[in-house]
Design a protein around this motif. Structure first.
Motif, PDB file in Angstrom:
ATOM      1  N   ARG A 247       0.832  -1.210   0.000  1.00 35.93           N
ATOM      2  CA  ARG A 247       0.000   0.000   0.000  1.00 35.93           C
ATOM      3  C   ARG A 247       0.869   1.263   0.000  1.00 35.93           C
ATOM      4  O   ARG A 247       0.567   2.236  -0.701  1.00 35.93           O
ATOM      5  CB  ARG A 247      -0.934  -0.008   1.219  1.00 35.93           C
ATOM      6  CG  ARG A 247      -2.008   1.067   1.179  1.00 35.93           C
ATOM      7  CD  ARG A 247      -2.853   1.018   2.433  1.00 35.93           C
ATOM      8  NE  ARG A 247      -3.730  -0.134   2.456  1.00 35.93           N
ATOM      9  CZ  ARG A 247      -4.940  -0.171   1.898  1.00 35.93           C
ATOM     10  NH1 ARG A 247      -5.393   0.888   1.241  1.00 35.93           N
ATOM     11  NH2 ARG A 247      -5.684  -1.237   1.981  1.00 35.93           N
ATOM     12  N   ARG A 251       0.955   4.222  -2.896  1.00 28.80           N
ATOM     13  CA  ARG A 251       0.772   5.654  -2.614  1.00 28.80           C
ATOM     14  C   ARG A 251       1.872   6.492  -3.266  1.00 28.80           C
ATOM     15  O   ARG A 251       1.634   7.622  -3.706  1.00 28.80           O
ATOM     16  CB  ARG A 251       0.789   5.896  -1.098  1.00 28.80           C
ATOM     17  CG  ARG A 251      -0.415   5.346  -0.344  1.00 28.80           C
ATOM     18  CD  ARG A 251      -0.451   5.931   1.060  1.00 28.80           C
ATOM     19  NE  ARG A 251      -1.372   5.201   1.919  1.00 28.80           N
ATOM     20  CZ  ARG A 251      -0.995   4.367   2.883  1.00 28.80           C
ATOM     21  NH1 ARG A 251       0.295   4.174   3.111  1.00 28.80           N
ATOM     22  NH2 ARG A 251      -1.884   3.754   3.626  1.00 28.80           N
ATOM     23  N   PRO A 255       0.836   7.914 -10.868  1.00 32.75           N
ATOM     24  CA  PRO A 255      -0.316   7.450 -11.641  1.00 32.75           C
ATOM     25  C   PRO A 255      -0.090   7.566 -13.143  1.00 32.75           C
ATOM     26  O   PRO A 255      -0.797   6.946 -13.937  1.00 32.75           O
ATOM     27  CB  PRO A 255      -1.454   8.369 -11.171  1.00 32.75           C
ATOM     28  CG  PRO A 255      -0.771   9.590 -10.661  1.00 32.75           C
ATOM     29  CD  PRO A 255       0.520   9.119 -10.065  1.00 32.75           C
ATOM     30  N   ASP A 283     -11.412  -0.812  -4.308  1.00 30.29           N
ATOM     31  CA  ASP A 283     -12.250  -0.026  -3.402  1.00 30.29           C
ATOM     32  C   ASP A 283     -13.330  -0.940  -2.831  1.00 30.29           C
ATOM     33  O   ASP A 283     -14.517  -0.821  -3.144  1.00 30.29           O
ATOM     34  CB  ASP A 283     -12.871   1.154  -4.146  1.00 30.29           C
ATOM     35  CG  ASP A 283     -13.633   2.094  -3.218  1.00 30.29           C
ATOM     36  OD1 ASP A 283     -13.344   2.082  -2.000  1.00 30.29           O
ATOM     37  OD2 ASP A 283     -14.521   2.823  -3.697  1.00 30.29           O
ATOM     38  N   ASP A 306      -6.355   2.267  -4.239  1.00 28.35           N
ATOM     39  CA  ASP A 306      -6.105   3.075  -5.428  1.00 28.35           C
ATOM     40  C   ASP A 306      -6.613   2.323  -6.656  1.00 28.35           C
ATOM     41  O   ASP A 306      -6.068   1.303  -7.048  1.00 28.35           O
ATOM     42  CB  ASP A 306      -4.609   3.340  -5.567  1.00 28.35           C
ATOM     43  CG  ASP A 306      -4.286   4.346  -6.660  1.00 28.35           C
ATOM     44  OD1 ASP A 306      -5.001   4.370  -7.687  1.00 28.35           O
ATOM     45  OD2 ASP A 306      -3.310   5.099  -6.505  1.00 28.35           O
ATOM     46  N   THR A 307      -7.643   2.839  -7.264  1.00 32.50           N
ATOM     47  CA  THR A 307      -8.221   2.192  -8.452  1.00 32.50           C
ATOM     48  C   THR A 307      -7.814   2.899  -9.738  1.00 32.50           C
ATOM     49  O   THR A 307      -8.318   2.553 -10.813  1.00 32.50           O
ATOM     50  CB  THR A 307      -9.763   2.171  -8.351  1.00 32.50           C
ATOM     51  OG1 THR A 307     -10.253   3.517  -8.276  1.00 32.50           O
ATOM     52  CG2 THR A 307     -10.222   1.395  -7.124  1.00 32.50           C
ATOM     53  N   ARG A 308      -6.901   3.877  -9.639  1.00 32.53           N
ATOM     54  CA  ARG A 308      -6.547   4.670 -10.808  1.00 32.53           C
ATOM     55  C   ARG A 308      -5.210   4.309 -11.426  1.00 32.53           C
ATOM     56  O   ARG A 308      -5.048   4.363 -12.647  1.00 32.53           O
ATOM     57  CB  ARG A 308      -6.537   6.154 -10.435  1.00 32.53           C
ATOM     58  CG  ARG A 308      -7.893   6.702  -9.984  1.00 32.53           C
ATOM     59  CD  ARG A 308      -7.765   8.151  -9.553  1.00 32.53           C
ATOM     60  NE  ARG A 308      -7.182   8.983 -10.603  1.00 32.53           N
ATOM     61  CZ  ARG A 308      -6.693  10.200 -10.415  1.00 32.53           C
ATOM     62  NH1 ARG A 308      -6.700  10.728  -9.202  1.00 32.53           N
ATOM     63  NH2 ARG A 308      -6.191  10.876 -11.409  1.00 32.53           N
ATOM     64  N   VAL A 309      -4.208   3.971 -10.595  1.00 35.48           N
ATOM     65  CA  VAL A 309      -2.883   3.717 -11.135  1.00 35.48           C
ATOM     66  C   VAL A 309      -2.912   2.498 -12.066  1.00 35.48           C
ATOM     67  O   VAL A 309      -3.435   1.448 -11.710  1.00 35.48           O
ATOM     68  CB  VAL A 309      -1.853   3.498 -10.001  1.00 35.48           C
ATOM     69  CG1 VAL A 309      -2.180   2.279  -9.158  1.00 35.48           C
ATOM     70  CG2 VAL A 309      -0.440   3.401 -10.563  1.00 35.48           C
TER      71      VAL A 309
END
Length: 406
Positions: A247, A251, A255, A283, A306-309
């Protein structure tokens, strides 16, 4: 390699209190794989979502009979014999290749191994279907690594004692110099030698290595293409703290550059940590379902991942157990592109219990499935893109197409 192997020392085992997803065929000289912590007991109370539950695909005859195992151990103990040996004989005759019996000493040693630091030679071994013992992984910088031992080598004997058809737990005890009763023999001290008879193809040789105190680093984060390239997170095993380490890496990942999650050669570990790792990228939502004697349960990710990277997961034939659970979850949830070769295919569930003589029986009770209901045991995870050599290079190309990478 540096840094702790963050396996946690398990609390005293309670019958039925802790559920184990345990790959008994793959053990390290310092760590075992595929274990649930006691915290996993909380997951047992969460039923599988409607429509996800499925009957275990393996026939009941493939499971060792718990009552027969306990009865054999009790009768042997009453006769002054080894309850562990009697129980192991029942398991062997059952055809259940994943169930394992630990003597009190072996389990005590197992607890010590989970502490992170251990005296050993740095080998992970597994038993093939034919009963041979094979090296599955070698810790970098360890005595075994410096001796040139490699994954795939056959371990024929330890200190002159053959290993074929020998329980993996016993082979590991020999490697580490642990007596069957758990007492630390003089041979177990750091610096003491152990002779390994090995085979690689037609070559036969003996290597004498010296035990040393080792620590393993389970999560390695780097940028092989420099600061402008993607973040690579190599997870060697799922130990306590692995999920949080991943995690933190997520972070810090850009991205715009994306992330490569490398699970190649990962033989498993704590399933709670594999679930925590999934939570770094999801998520909330379903991670896996599993059955315990027909009762369906489920594992869920925590919210806030994090669902974007952009994410690509690398796997191979050495990706097993909890690592397969993670790869299957990220694939089914559409969160990652999985690249590499088909995984090992170990997805059976074992539950531990204490036998009358203090031995511990890890016996198969069911199997787990991916969020889409796919069976892992015996099938493995098929990558979205099957690649042999050059898998990581292909992964970087795919990652750049997802919006990450140089």
């Amino acid at each position: 390699m540096s840094g702790p192997c963050a396996y946690d020392r398990p609390r005293r085992i309670r019958r039925g209190a802790a559920l184990t997803l345990f790959l008994s065929g793959v053990l390290a000289t310092g760590a075992v794989t595929g274990t649930w912590s006691d915290a996993a007991a909380g997951a047992e109370g969460r039923p599988a979502p409607h429509g996800r539950a499925a009957k275990a695909h393996a026939p009941a005859s493939a499971f060792a009979d718990r009552e027969a195992v306990e009865r054999a151990a009790a009768e042997a103990a009453e006769d002054g014999k080894s309850g562990a040996e009697a129980a192991a004989d029942v398991v062997s005759r059952s055809g259940d290749r994943w169930s394992t019996i630990y003597t009190p000493g072996q389990f005590e040693d197992f607890q010590e191994q989970l502490g992170g630091a251990y005296v050993g030679v740095g080998l992970w071994v597994r038993q093939t279907a034919g009963g041979r013992i094979e090296v599955s992984r070698v810790q970098s910088g360890s005595p075994a690594g410096r001796a040139g031992i490699a994954p795939g080598d056959r371990l024929r004997a330890v200190d002159g004692r053959g290993t074929e058809h020998t329980p993996v737990t016993e082979v590991v005890s020999r490697l580490r110099g642990v007596a069957p009763d758990g007492s630390r023999a003089s041979a177990a001290a750091a610096g003491t030698p152990v002779a390994l008879a090995l085979q690689r193809g037609a070559r036969h040789w003996t290597a004498t290595v010296h035990r040393t105190r080792l620590r393993c680093r389970n999560v390695v984060v780097d940028h092989p293409e420099g600061a402008r390239g993607p973040t690579r997170v190599k997870v060697a095993a799922f130990a306590k703290g692995t999920g949080e380490a991943v995690r933190r890496a997520v972070r810090r990942a850009s991205p715009d550059r994306g992330l490569l999650l490398d699970l190649r050669g990962n033989t498993g570990g704590l399933v709670t940590e594999a679930t925590a790792t999934a939570s770094a990228f999801l998520d909330g939502g379903l991670v896996a379902t599993y059955d315990v004697r027909g009762s369906q349960r489920a594992l869920y990710a925590e919210r806030g991942g994090d669902t974007r990277v952009p994410l690509v997961v690398l796997v191979d034939g050495g990706t097993m157990s909890a690592a397969e659970l993670l790869a299957g979850a990220l694939q089914d949830r559409g969160r990652a592109v999985v690249i590499g070769s088909p995984t090992f295919g170990k997805g059976s569930v074992q539950m531990p219990s204490t036998l009358p003589d203090g031995s511990v029986a890890e016996l198969t009770v069911g199997h787990y499935r991916t969020p889409a209901g796919r069976t892992v045991d015996g099938a493995g995870i098929t990558p979205d893109l099957v690649v042999g050599r050059g898998a990581e290079k292909r992964a970087r190309t795919v990652l750049s197409g997802l919006g990450g990478g140089a």
